[in-house]
Design a protein around this motif. Structure first.
Motif, PDB file in Angstrom:
ATOM      1  N   LEU A 146       0.812  -1.220   0.000  1.00  0.00           N
ATOM      2  CA  LEU A 146       0.000   0.000   0.000  1.00  0.00           C
ATOM      3  C   LEU A 146       0.845   1.269   0.000  1.00  0.00           C
ATOM      4  N   SER A 147       2.055   1.187  -0.533  1.00  0.00           N
ATOM      5  CA  SER A 147       2.903   2.382  -0.601  1.00  0.00           C
ATOM      6  C   SER A 147       2.167   3.502  -1.323  1.00  0.00           C
ATOM      7  N   ARG A 148       2.214   4.682  -0.749  1.00  0.00           N
ATOM      8  CA  ARG A 148       1.475   5.817  -1.309  1.00  0.00           C
ATOM      9  C   ARG A 148       2.066   6.250  -2.648  1.00  0.00           C
ATOM     10  N   VAL A 149       1.202   6.389  -3.639  1.00  0.00           N
ATOM     11  CA  VAL A 149       1.646   6.617  -5.009  1.00  0.00           C
ATOM     12  C   VAL A 149       2.323   7.972  -5.195  1.00  0.00           C
ATOM     13  N   ASP A 150       2.102   8.898  -4.278  1.00  0.00           N
ATOM     14  CA  ASP A 150       2.692  10.226  -4.414  1.00  0.00           C
ATOM     15  C   ASP A 150       3.814  10.489  -3.412  1.00  0.00           C
ATOM     16  N   GLN A 151       4.085   9.539  -2.534  1.00  0.00           N
ATOM     17  CA  GLN A 151       5.107   9.741  -1.511  1.00  0.00           C
ATOM     18  C   GLN A 151       6.213   8.695  -1.536  1.00  0.00           C
ATOM     19  N   TRP A 152       5.887   7.496  -2.016  1.00  0.00           N
ATOM     20  CA  TRP A 152       6.899   6.444  -2.036  1.00  0.00           C
ATOM     21  C   TRP A 152       6.618   5.515  -3.214  1.00  0.00           C
ATOM     22  N   VAL A 153       7.179   5.847  -4.355  1.00  0.00           N
ATOM     23  CA  VAL A 153       6.993   5.015  -5.536  1.00  0.00           C
ATOM     24  C   VAL A 153       8.005   3.873  -5.486  1.00  0.00           C
ATOM     25  N   GLU A 154       7.502   2.655  -5.413  1.00  0.00           N
ATOM     26  CA  GLU A 154       8.376   1.491  -5.330  1.00  0.00           C
ATOM     27  C   GLU A 154       9.189   1.348  -6.616  1.00  0.00           C
ATOM     28  N   THR A 155      10.509   1.239  -6.479  1.00  0.00           N
ATOM     29  CA  THR A 155      11.351   1.023  -7.660  1.00  0.00           C
ATOM     30  C   THR A 155      11.204  -0.395  -8.181  1.00  0.00           C
ATOM     31  N   VAL A 170      -1.813 -10.701  -5.184  1.00  0.00           N
ATOM     32  CA  VAL A 170      -1.362  -9.448  -4.575  1.00  0.00           C
ATOM     33  C   VAL A 170      -2.201  -8.273  -5.058  1.00  0.00           C
ATOM     34  N   ILE A 171      -2.257  -7.241  -4.215  1.00  0.00           N
ATOM     35  CA  ILE A 171      -2.776  -5.934  -4.600  1.00  0.00           C
ATOM     36  C   ILE A 171      -1.649  -4.941  -4.383  1.00  0.00           C
ATOM     37  N   VAL A 172      -1.283  -4.203  -5.435  1.00  0.00           N
ATOM     38  CA  VAL A 172      -0.099  -3.343  -5.392  1.00  0.00           C
ATOM     39  C   VAL A 172      -0.405  -1.993  -6.019  1.00  0.00           C
ATOM     40  N   PRO A 173       0.482  -0.993  -5.823  1.00  0.00           N
ATOM     41  CA  PRO A 173       0.256   0.325  -6.410  1.00  0.00           C
ATOM     42  C   PRO A 173       0.303   0.287  -7.937  1.00  0.00           C
ATOM     43  N   PRO A 174      -0.466   1.166  -8.601  1.00  0.00           N
ATOM     44  CA  PRO A 174      -0.495   1.203 -10.064  1.00  0.00           C
ATOM     45  C   PRO A 174       0.582   2.098 -10.664  1.00  0.00           C
ATOM     46  N   VAL A 175       1.705   2.226  -9.975  1.00  0.00           N
ATOM     47  CA  VAL A 175       2.814   3.061 -10.438  1.00  0.00           C
ATOM     48  C   VAL A 175       4.134   2.381 -10.106  1.00  0.00           C
ATOM     49  N   GLY A 188      -2.808 -10.532  -9.982  1.00  0.00           N
ATOM     50  CA  GLY A 188      -3.035  -9.571  -8.911  1.00  0.00           C
ATOM     51  C   GLY A 188      -3.792  -8.370  -9.438  1.00  0.00           C
ATOM     52  N   PHE A 189      -3.775  -7.293  -8.638  1.00  0.00           N
ATOM     53  CA  PHE A 189      -4.527  -6.099  -9.015  1.00  0.00           C
ATOM     54  C   PHE A 189      -3.713  -4.849  -8.694  1.00  0.00           C
ATOM     55  N   LEU A 190      -3.889  -3.826  -9.524  1.00  0.00           N
ATOM     56  CA  LEU A 190      -3.179  -2.554  -9.382  1.00  0.00           C
ATOM     57  C   LEU A 190      -4.169  -1.504  -8.891  1.00  0.00           C
ATOM     58  N   ILE A 191      -4.065  -1.147  -7.599  1.00  0.00           N
ATOM     59  CA  ILE A 191      -5.000  -0.200  -6.992  1.00  0.00           C
ATOM     60  C   ILE A 191      -4.229   0.725  -6.054  1.00  0.00           C
ATOM     61  N   VAL A 199     -10.077  -1.042  -2.511  1.00  0.00           N
ATOM     62  CA  VAL A 199      -9.276  -2.165  -2.020  1.00  0.00           C
ATOM     63  C   VAL A 199     -10.115  -3.064  -1.115  1.00  0.00           C
ATOM     64  N   SER A 200     -10.904  -2.453  -0.251  1.00  0.00           N
ATOM     65  CA  SER A 200     -11.747  -3.229   0.669  1.00  0.00           C
ATOM     66  C   SER A 200     -12.737  -4.095  -0.108  1.00  0.00           C
ATOM     67  N   LYS A 201     -13.366  -3.523  -1.124  1.00  0.00           N
ATOM     68  CA  LYS A 201     -14.333  -4.277  -1.937  1.00  0.00           C
ATOM     69  C   LYS A 201     -13.648  -5.418  -2.687  1.00  0.00           C
ATOM     70  N   LYS A 202     -12.433  -5.171  -3.166  1.00  0.00           N
ATOM     71  CA  LYS A 202     -11.702  -6.209  -3.889  1.00  0.00           C
ATOM     72  C   LYS A 202     -11.333  -7.355  -2.943  1.00  0.00           C
ATOM     73  N   ILE A 203     -10.923  -7.021  -1.727  1.00  0.00           N
ATOM     74  CA  ILE A 203     -10.606  -8.068  -0.742  1.00  0.00           C
ATOM     75  C   ILE A 203     -11.838  -8.912  -0.458  1.00  0.00           C
ATOM     76  N   LEU A 204     -12.975  -8.257  -0.255  1.00  0.00           N
ATOM     77  CA  LEU A 204     -14.213  -8.994   0.017  1.00  0.00           C
ATOM     78  C   LEU A 204     -14.584  -9.890  -1.158  1.00  0.00           C
ATOM     79  N   GLU A 205     -14.438  -9.344  -2.367  1.00  0.00           N
ATOM     80  CA  GLU A 205     -14.735 -10.129  -3.567  1.00  0.00           C
ATOM     81  C   GLU A 205     -13.849 -11.364  -3.645  1.00  0.00           C
ATOM     82  N   LEU A 206     -12.570 -11.189  -3.414  1.00  0.00           N
ATOM     83  CA  LEU A 206     -11.635 -12.318  -3.492  1.00  0.00           C
ATOM     84  C   LEU A 206     -11.920 -13.353  -2.408  1.00  0.00           C
TER      85      LEU A 206
END
Length: 242
Positions: A146-155, A170-175, A188-191, A199-206
């Motif tokens: 859940l790394s924040r897309v505007d504060q910590w972009v995973e390399t 997995v559910i991961v950032p879309p960046v 997985g999913f990019l959210i 994210v909560s709805k996707k977890i429930l769905e899965l």
């Protein structure tokens, strides 16, 4: 992410004057940190063969002790999405079949101080720094980054491929680097972590769709072979020999 900025400028200057070849761990990082007139290569991070061998022994079971277990492993930093993880768990606290595990790279005293005045939902277990993550990966139904897309972009995102090696969706950032690992809807999913309701709805769905999770699991195991130690060494050898 190197701070202070003057240090980063100095290091880039050294690279620009001394390097003949430059290796980046993702295309995203290469595009952001490109050097002019340099031979540039992309070599993604990899998992050691020993890790893959251990992970391959575990069968993905979807539910563990009748629970759909959602796991996140990260540093105790807000930009890593710790508050968002708490929010998502709170959103799903009424779903008794879903539980959350947060493994933090921090000492117990640091964790106690951080959460001292925060409301922690009853469906979360929080763990301090772990030497062995095998017990957590082997009993996870889903892993979040859940790394924040505007504060910590995973390399890149090593915990992402570690989870996938165990066959965990997995559910991961879309960046950043994660988009070079995860194929939307396939393994997985990019959210964005800011989309906590999504994210909560996707977890429930899965958690209610075993067949989908099993398909994601099978695809994750196949995808992670692209990030094996052998593939990594082949790419490094190619860089060196050219």
């Amino acid at each position: 992410s190197i701070k202070p900025n003057i240090l980063k400028k100095f290091l880039r200057y050294v690279v620009s004057k001394t390097a003949s070849k430059i290796i980046f761990v993702s295309n995203d990082l290469a595009s952001k940190e490109a050097f002019e007139n340099k031979n540039t290569y992309i070599v993604h991070n990899a998992l050691e063969n020993s890790f893959l061998q251990i992970a391959s022994k575990y069968e993905y079971k979807f539910l563990y002790d009748e629970k759909f277990i959602v796991t996140m492993i990260c540093s105790l930093k807000e930009y890593k999405g710790v508050p968002e993880f708490i929010t998502i768990a709170s959103n799903l606290v009424s779903q008794s079949h879903i539980s959350f595990r947060l493994i933090l790279n921090a000492e117990q005293s640091e964790i106690n101080n951080y959460f001292e005045n925060k409301n922690i939902p009853s469906n979360i277990e929080i763990f301090s720094k772990q030497k062995d993550l095998e017990p957590f990966y082997s009993k996870s139904s889903l892993v979040l980054n859940l790394s924040r897309v505007d504060q910590w972009v995973e390399t890149f995102g090593l915990t992402i491929i570690e989870a996938m090696a165990y066959g965990i969706p997995v559910i991961v950032p879309p960046v950043g680097g994660p988009i070079e690992i995860v194929s939307e809807g396939k393994d997985g999913f990019l959210i964005s972590s800011y989309e906590t309701d999504t994210v909560s709805k996707k977890i429930l769905e899965l958690s209610q769709n075993k067949d989908l999770c099993m398909d994601l699991s099978n695809n994750a195991r196949k995808k992670v072979l692209e990030f094996s130690e052998d593939k990594f060494l082949e790419k490094i050898e190619k860089v060196v020999s050219e």
